[in-house]
Design an enzyme around this catalytic site. Structure first.
Site, PDB file in Angstrom:
ATOM      1  N   HIS A 327       0.809  -1.227   0.000  1.00 24.67           N
ATOM      2  CA  HIS A 327       0.000   0.000   0.000  1.00 24.67           C
ATOM      3  C   HIS A 327       0.834   1.266   0.000  1.00 24.67           C
ATOM      4  O   HIS A 327       0.307   2.346   0.264  1.00 24.67           O
ATOM      5  CB  HIS A 327      -0.931   0.049   1.210  1.00 24.67           C
ATOM      6  CG  HIS A 327      -1.959  -1.027   1.255  1.00 24.67           C
ATOM      7  ND1 HIS A 327      -3.236  -0.851   0.759  1.00 24.67           N
ATOM      8  CD2 HIS A 327      -1.914  -2.286   1.720  1.00 24.67           C
ATOM      9  CE1 HIS A 327      -3.935  -1.967   0.946  1.00 24.67           C
ATOM     10  NE2 HIS A 327      -3.152  -2.860   1.530  1.00 24.67           N
ATOM     11  N   LYS A 511      -8.745  13.255   4.936  1.00 24.74           N
ATOM     12  CA  LYS A 511      -7.774  12.146   4.864  1.00 24.74           C
ATOM     13  C   LYS A 511      -6.824  12.312   6.027  1.00 24.74           C
ATOM     14  O   LYS A 511      -6.792  13.370   6.664  1.00 24.74           O
ATOM     15  CB  LYS A 511      -7.016  12.183   3.535  1.00 24.74           C
ATOM     16  CG  LYS A 511      -6.423  13.566   3.227  1.00 24.74           C
ATOM     17  CD  LYS A 511      -5.743  13.631   1.870  1.00 24.74           C
ATOM     18  CE  LYS A 511      -6.688  13.755   0.701  1.00 24.74           C
ATOM     19  NZ  LYS A 511      -6.898  12.520  -0.039  1.00 24.74           N
ATOM     20  N   ARG A 512      -6.020  11.279   6.322  1.00 28.21           N
ATOM     21  CA  ARG A 512      -5.033  11.430   7.385  1.00 28.21           C
ATOM     22  C   ARG A 512      -4.114  12.627   7.096  1.00 28.21           C
ATOM     23  O   ARG A 512      -3.872  12.975   5.939  1.00 28.21           O
ATOM     24  CB  ARG A 512      -4.213  10.151   7.547  1.00 28.21           C
ATOM     25  CG  ARG A 512      -4.964   9.068   8.295  1.00 28.21           C
ATOM     26  CD  ARG A 512      -5.399   9.495   9.688  1.00 28.21           C
ATOM     27  NE  ARG A 512      -4.273   9.635  10.583  1.00 28.21           N
ATOM     28  CZ  ARG A 512      -3.825   8.679  11.383  1.00 28.21           C
ATOM     29  NH1 ARG A 512      -4.418   7.504  11.416  1.00 28.21           N
ATOM     30  NH2 ARG A 512      -2.792   8.892  12.171  1.00 28.21           N
ATOM     31  N   LYS A 517       0.515  14.329   1.648  1.00 23.54           N
ATOM     32  CA  LYS A 517      -0.844  14.622   1.184  1.00 23.54           C
ATOM     33  C   LYS A 517      -1.068  16.134   0.989  1.00 23.54           C
ATOM     34  O   LYS A 517      -2.058  16.556   0.410  1.00 23.54           O
ATOM     35  CB  LYS A 517      -1.870  14.045   2.154  1.00 23.54           C
ATOM     36  CG  LYS A 517      -1.882  12.504   2.194  1.00 23.54           C
ATOM     37  CD  LYS A 517      -2.848  11.986   3.250  1.00 23.54           C
ATOM     38  CE  LYS A 517      -2.755  10.481   3.495  1.00 23.54           C
ATOM     39  NZ  LYS A 517      -3.422   9.678   2.447  1.00 23.54           N
ATOM     40  N   THR A 619      -8.751   6.377  -1.635  1.00 27.61           N
ATOM     41  CA  THR A 619     -10.095   5.819  -1.802  1.00 27.61           C
ATOM     42  C   THR A 619     -11.142   6.893  -1.487  1.00 27.61           C
ATOM     43  O   THR A 619     -12.263   6.829  -1.989  1.00 27.61           O
ATOM     44  CB  THR A 619     -10.319   4.596  -0.889  1.00 27.61           C
ATOM     45  OG1 THR A 619      -9.844   4.906   0.423  1.00 27.61           O
ATOM     46  CG2 THR A 619      -9.587   3.378  -1.421  1.00 27.61           C
ATOM     47  N   LYS A 623     -14.910   7.977  -3.194  1.00 24.10           N
ATOM     48  CA  LYS A 623     -16.152   8.259  -2.455  1.00 24.10           C
ATOM     49  C   LYS A 623     -16.710   9.610  -2.881  1.00 24.10           C
ATOM     50  O   LYS A 623     -17.923   9.775  -3.094  1.00 24.10           O
ATOM     51  CB  LYS A 623     -15.884   8.234  -0.941  1.00 24.10           C
ATOM     52  CG  LYS A 623     -15.504   6.849  -0.423  1.00 24.10           C
ATOM     53  CD  LYS A 623     -14.785   6.868   0.930  1.00 24.10           C
ATOM     54  CE  LYS A 623     -14.078   5.512   1.135  1.00 24.10           C
ATOM     55  NZ  LYS A 623     -13.129   5.505   2.263  1.00 24.10           N
TER      56      LYS A 623
HETATM   57  C1  26Q Z   1       3.151   0.255  10.569  1.00 26.19           C
HETATM   58  C2  26Q Z   1       4.038  -0.087  11.573  1.00 26.19           C
HETATM   59  C3  26Q Z   1       3.789   0.248  12.879  1.00 26.19           C
HETATM   60  C4  26Q Z   1       2.621   0.920  13.185  1.00 26.19           C
HETATM   61  C5  26Q Z   1       1.740   1.256  12.197  1.00 26.19           C
HETATM   62  C6  26Q Z   1       1.986   0.924  10.886  1.00 26.19           C
HETATM   63  C7  26Q Z   1       1.038   1.314   9.816  1.00 26.19           C
HETATM   64  C8  26Q Z   1      -0.327   1.425  10.063  1.00 26.19           C
HETATM   65  C9  26Q Z   1      -1.211   1.796   9.078  1.00 26.19           C
HETATM   66  C10 26Q Z   1       1.471   1.581   8.538  1.00 26.19           C
HETATM   67  C11 26Q Z   1       0.577   1.950   7.543  1.00 26.19           C
HETATM   68  C12 26Q Z   1      -0.766   2.070   7.798  1.00 26.19           C
HETATM   69  C13 26Q Z   1      -1.760   2.490   6.805  1.00 26.19           C
HETATM   70  C14 26Q Z   1      -1.491   2.774   5.548  1.00 26.19           C
HETATM   71  C15 26Q Z   1      -2.535   3.206   4.617  1.00 26.19           C
HETATM   72  O1  26Q Z   1      -3.666   3.467   5.015  1.00 26.19           O
HETATM   73  N1  26Q Z   1      -2.216   3.313   3.331  1.00 26.19           N
HETATM   74  C16 26Q Z   1      -3.195   3.719   2.344  1.00 26.19           C
HETATM   75  O2  26Q Z   1      -3.833   2.559   1.844  1.00 26.19           O
HETATM   76  C17 26Q Z   1      -4.914   2.893   1.005  1.00 26.19           C
HETATM   77  C18 26Q Z   1      -5.602   1.604   0.606  1.00 26.19           C
HETATM   78  O3  26Q Z   1      -4.829   0.917  -0.316  1.00 26.19           O
HETATM   79  C19 26Q Z   1      -4.446   3.694  -0.205  1.00 26.19           C
HETATM   80  O4  26Q Z   1      -5.586   4.100  -0.921  1.00 26.19           O
HETATM   81  C20 26Q Z   1      -3.652   4.918   0.235  1.00 26.19           C
HETATM   82  O5  26Q Z   1      -3.087   5.552  -0.880  1.00 26.19           O
HETATM   83  C21 26Q Z   1      -2.557   4.491   1.207  1.00 26.19           C
HETATM   84  O6  26Q Z   1      -1.884   5.627   1.713  1.00 26.19           O
END
Ligand code: 26Q
Length: 774
Positions: A327, A511-512, A517, A619, A623
């Site tokens: 991702h 978004k986050r 971003k 995503t 929406k």
């Molecule tokens: C990793 C290690 C330790 C703690 C947390 C994490 C962690 C947690 C969540 C790393 C990444 C995430 C989330 C990532 C994320 O949401 N990525 C998004 O995924 C979407 C679905 O595919 C994409 O549409 C977005 O572009 C992408 O940023």
């Protein structure tokens, strides 16, 4: 028995009051229990079916489910009946809006998992989820003097009526020096039409024994409770980072905890059915949602060996049993764990990983390929994405451009080795939640014109295009949006205390909060517009409300600085009587799935402005498109496919493309741009010229210095805000000029009508066909 009767019976059975006298929580419990009763038979039948047929398991550290009550009622087709019943007793079904969201996820990746579950159940596909039942989900956000404050998210405050604890199927998870129980909580996933009910199984960590009685008898109360505390810590809280972060021991424990329990669970069920374990992969395939569940790979091998297989056999099974979704494009964001940590916590898993790594070395040698950037154990670290790419039978990206980038860059060594493993599966969203439920007005509008087949076949929306040339039709479509805006404006007035109304352009970025971003770029453009309105250089500006929704990871200082900056802009701009009939800024607090549902239905403009080549897919962009917003965005992630579907003339695309950035990146000097562009300089200077206050924290000056000087770990302006500023501002003013005409609403209409591709139904069908073979 109908649902009305079932609810009344539930009220009678468990409460000594009439429906009219129940508290909201009691009413909620009664309604959800009645619904749960309705689905039992289908649920059992589906569990049985999955014992006979191949099943895919979605392993994910996050499932961002949001609120279940409305979506379950919609999927069961009981929404109207229940609303009616409540009305008869003087109650309003809207009262459930008080019910907490299940926010067991950070953002895109977690919400994608939730959309996939909805789609698979609707399509009648065997897809079950496995994850963690966090005691606390993503933190609650509030603002104090414009600064983000975090509070624990006690999401079960309203109970958890949608889950059933299954004590009898608890697993034991063994770490080097201790073991914990993993107790499953099962949530039924009801497909639209309720013909299929799948299962989301979330594991909760508990101590092996409830109590250490020896210690208790000896009056060592603290010691007796300690084991409980230690175990419960594991599933206590969701990590609020949405990027890989520091080798934290507890995070590694979480990852092993849920993958070990899940693998153990799948194996146990096969043994029960007397499936020979060498046929494992004929019955099960595990989709790894990013690298977070990758420990499932050595864990499967370890357990198969425990059941008498030798390593080679077990490894062969694993190679057919896993698939991996990436991702992120940023290589540095890929998870790595220190060998020391893995060894000390999970010695057996480490030993298996060493053997996998040896196997890899042999294979590389045989093909005469370099070990560089390929070894799983390398430089004292265990590289999780490498482990995933080596063992998984399929690796996929989440949008065309993203898959291109991981092939060419992020994972290029693996593409070179195994080109046949790589797939693109462009993300999608479930139209049941994001249109049918979130936007009932638009749903009705659509259904009146083309029928309701779109609910399970979103490409039906194409049929709307035959209405695109009718002024009356476009006007009716516009009036739906106006009403949605009125509703959101009321909500924002109540919740945030900011006055906007439906005559404003609703320009949203939700978004986050992340540097890549570029919420800061949006903020800069607002400051420029504000200045332009003040000095008269911008005329005929149509009233616009810039709406932000975002949470920043609590430790991400810059992201929190950007929130403070935007809140400072909002404070100044909203109070300025010279401009506040045309310009409003609002940063909504505690943005979550339920808030998103409201915003998505009311947005005119969808801000998707990541630096080209940084957003894997997005995503939220889908929406908002589905809700009839135009995209103001860069050529990045799924924006590209959105523009392709709707036609570029129906979006507002600006800024550097990946090729442009590639070309300039080595000689990019943001300081030159800053010095030569007066407006840009004035805007950036508001970070430290006293226009806005950062409360003496120095965070605004740090933001400015990150743009102009860089930092020890990155170059100046590494997301090209200054580079894109001019074309962004121009495009934003073009949006403003175009807004409100027939031509404008036709663009919006074309977005809704062209959104068919972005159903997660299409995505799930792709995974079933290319990867899961189910
Ligand atoms: C990793 C290690 C330790 C703690 C947390 C994490 C962690 C947690 C969540 C790393 C990444 C995430 C989330 C990532 C994320 O949401 N990525 C998004 O995924 C979407 C679905 O595919 C994409 O549409 C977005 O572009 C992408 O940023």
């Amino acid at each position: 028995m109908g649902i009305k009767k079932a609810i009344l019976k539930e009220v009678e059975r468990s409460l000594c009051k009439g429906l009219e006298a129940l508290s909201t929580k009691e009413l909620y419990t009664a309604v959800s229990n009645a619904v749960m009763g309705k689905i039992n038979d289908v649920y059992s039948a589906c569990l049985k079916k999955k014992e006979e047929e191949k099943t895919a398991y979605y392993l994910s550290a996050e499932f961002l489910m949001g609120r279940s009550v409305y979506s379950n009622l919609v999927n069961l087709g009981m929404e109207e009946e229940v609303a009616e019943l409540l009305n008869e007793y003087g109650r309003d079904i809207k009262c459930f809006e008080e019910v907490e969201d299940a926010a067991l996820g950070n953002g895109g990746l977690g919400r994608l998992a939730a959309c996939f579950l909805d789609s698979a159940a609707t399509l009648g596909k065997n897809l079950d989820g496995y994850g963690i039942r966090y005691r606390y989900g993503l933190f609650k956000q509030s603002f104090s003097d414009g600064f983000q404050k975090e509070e624990a998210d006690d999401w079960t405050r309203w109970g958890d009526p949608w889950s059933r604890r299954v004590e009898s199927e608890a697993q034991v998870v063994v770490f080097k020096t201790f073991a914990v129980r993993a107790v499953p909580y099962d949530m039924p996933i009801i497909g639209y039409g309720a013909k299929t009910v799948n299962r989301l199984r979330l594991w909760q960590a508990e101590p092996m024994e409830n109590f250490d009685f020896a210690r208790f008898d000896a009056c060592d109360y603290r010691g007796a409770y300690k084991a409980r505390e230690e175990a419960e810590k594991i599933s206590a809280v969701l990590y609020p980072n949405d990027s890989a972060d520091k080798g934290r021991r507890l995070r590694l424990m979480q990852e092993y905890f849920f993958t070990s329990a899940s693998v153990g669970d799948i194996i146990d069920r096969m043994l029960e059915k007397e499936v020979p374990l060498d046929e494992f992969a004929d019955h099960a395939v595990m989709q790894l949602n990013d690298t977070h569940p990758v420990l499932a790979v050595p864990e499967l091998i370890r357990r198969l060996e425990e059941h008498g297989m030798d390593f080679d056999e077990a490894f062969a099974v694993a190679k057919k049993a896993f698939a991996y979704t990436n991702h992120t494009v940023m290589g540095e964001a890929l998870e790595k764990w220190s060998v020391k940590l893995v060894k000390s916590l999970l010695p057996e898993i480490y030993a298996v990983t060493v053997r996998i790594n040896d196997e890899l070395k042999r294979e590389l040698k045989a093909c005469g390929l370099s070990e560089e950037r390929r070894l799983i154990i390398d430089g004292g670290l265990v590289h999780m994405a490498r482990l995933a790419c080596y063992v998984a039978g399929a690796v996929n990206g989440v949008a065309e451009i993203h898959t291109g980038i991981i092939k060419a860059d992020t994972l290029k060594e693996w593409y070179e080795l195994y080109p046949e493993k790589f797939f693109n599966e462009t993300n999608g969203i479930t139209q049941r939640r994001w249109l049918r439920l979130a936007n009932p007005r638009l749903s009705d509008y659509i259904t009146r014109r083309i029928g309701d087949k779109w609910i399970t076949e979103l490409s039906e929306l194409e049929k709307l295009k035959s209405f695109a040339e009718s002024r009356q039709e476009i006007e009716k479509f516009a009036s739906v949006k106006r009403k949605n805006k009125r509703e959101l404006a009321r909500f924002i007035r109540e919740r945030e205390g900011v006055e906007i109304d439906e005559s404003y352009i609703f320009d949203v970025q939700i978004k986050r909060l992340h540097e890549y971003k570029r919420q800061l770029l949006n903020a800069f453009s607002i400051v420029a517009i504000y200045k332009g309105l003040k000095d008269g250089s911008i005329k005929d500006f149509k009233p616009t409300a810039f709406i932000f929704g975002a949470k920043a990871a609590p430790a991400y200082t810059r992201a929190k600085g950007i929130i403070k900056y935007i809140n400072e802009i909002a404070k100044k701009v909203n109070a300025d009587e010279e401009t506040n009939d045309r310009l409003k800024v609002v940063f909504v607090s505690d943005y979550n799935v339920s808030y998103a549902e409201k915003i998505v239905a009311a947005a005119d403009v969808s801000e998707q402005i990541s630096a080209a080549g940084t957003e894997a897919s997005g995503t939220g962009n889908m929406k908002l498109m589905l809700g009839g917003a135009v995209t103001l965005g860069t050529f990045d992630g799924a924006n590209i496919e959105i523009a392709e579907e709707a036609g570029e003339e129906n979006e507002y695309i600006f800024g550097a493309r990946v090729e442009d950035i590639e070309r300039i990146k080595d000689r990019y000097e943001p300081k030159k741009l800053y010095s030569s562009d007066k407006l840009l300089k004035a805007v950036v200077d508001t970070l430290d010229d006293g226009t806005f206050s950062d409360g003496g924290t120095g965070i605004f000056a740090e933001l400015k210095s990150a743009l102009l000087e860089g930092a020890s770990w990155h170059k100046a302006d590494n997301y090209y805000l200054l580079y894109d500023f001019k074309s962004y501002l121009e495009t934003k003013l073009k949006v403003n000029a175009d807004y409100g005409t027939d031509e404008w609403y036709r663009k919006c209409f074309m977005n809704t009508a062209s959104a068919g591709k972005f159903s997660s139904d299409r995505t799930v069908i792709g995974y079933c066909r290319d990867i899961w073979k189910i």
